[in-house]
Design an enzyme around this catalytic site. Sequence first.
Site, PDB file in Angstrom:
ATOM      1  CG  ASP A 160      -2.173   1.220   1.242  1.00 15.76           C
ATOM      2  OD1 ASP A 160      -2.860   1.195   0.082  1.00 15.76           O
ATOM      3  OD2 ASP A 160      -2.152   1.795   2.113  1.00 15.76           O
TER       4      ASP A 160
ATOM      5  CG  HIS B 193       3.142   8.308   0.649  1.00 16.77           C
ATOM      6  ND1 HIS B 193       3.668   9.531   0.289  1.00 16.77           N
ATOM      7  CD2 HIS B 193       1.979   7.857   0.398  1.00 16.77           C
ATOM      8  CE1 HIS B 193       2.416  10.014  -0.303  1.00 16.77           C
ATOM      9  NE2 HIS B 193       1.440   9.150  -0.057  1.00 16.77           N
TER      10      HIS B 193
ATOM     11  CD  GLU C 230      -2.711   2.982  -3.052  1.00 20.09           C
ATOM     12  OE1 GLU C 230      -3.901   3.476  -3.066  1.00 20.09           O
ATOM     13  OE2 GLU C 230      -1.881   3.267  -2.032  1.00 20.09           O
TER      14      GLU C 230
END
Length: 277
Positions: A17, A21, A47
């Site tokens: 996920d 980042h 993702e």
Amino acid sequence: MGKWLIDTLQCGGFRLDAIKHINHEFIKEFAAEMIRKRGQDFYIVGEFWNSNLDACREFLDTVDYQIDLFDVSLHYKLHEASLAGRDFDLSKIFDDTLVQTHPTHAVTFVDNHDSQPHEALESWIGDWFKPSAYALTLLRRDGYPVVFYGDYYGIGGPEPVDGKKEILDILLSARCNKAYGEQEDYFDHANTIGWVRRGVEEIEGSGCAVVISNGDDGEKRMFIGEHRAGEVWVDLTKSCEDQITIEEDGWATFHVCGGGVSVWALPEQNEDCADAE
């Protein structure tokens, strides 16, 4: 932690996920270690929520193509098409998408938990276009398609959304039984596009012709193959109730209702994987 999860769950892969980042070099190292532990068949999808195709390609380069990415750029093209209606040029639906440039590393999706109504990344694809959007992901050669739970079963809450189980079952059955073999596109009109999958010998009755319209009723003349001459095909979606006979030269004219999708094929014989549940 990743190795512990593999040992504990004996899982076949991970969904990572929000990887934009996370340090990209770490993702590269992490993927390599997981594959080294479990083998080349261990599947990882990330993702990387970025509709910029160059950014996606740069990320894949960095991680040595060890993982696949959700095709966010395609999702936004589908969303744009659902908002614009007949003003959207369907012949360009795959332009600047990951599935067009990196088909073996693209996981195609229509909507998900982040794009659904009232979420931070809300970009919900309109109900009228959703069957066409799923046809564009499920019935084509490229990409690894997924079906969103909320699209299939519906979404609860103060503003519930009905599921699309009936049409999705039809499209999933067509993927299972029909969508095989050589693909040829007929993306030659802004409001009516089509493609054919010519089938394979080892799957009896395989092959299909898909036509999508975002405007008026339309038709597309497409080549199925001379060896299919005389076959009588029907619209599996039941949007068109007539039948089409493949002509002696292997061509046929396939119809579609305005704003809809039709999937033409031999009538279903194998129901083994027709139900998605």
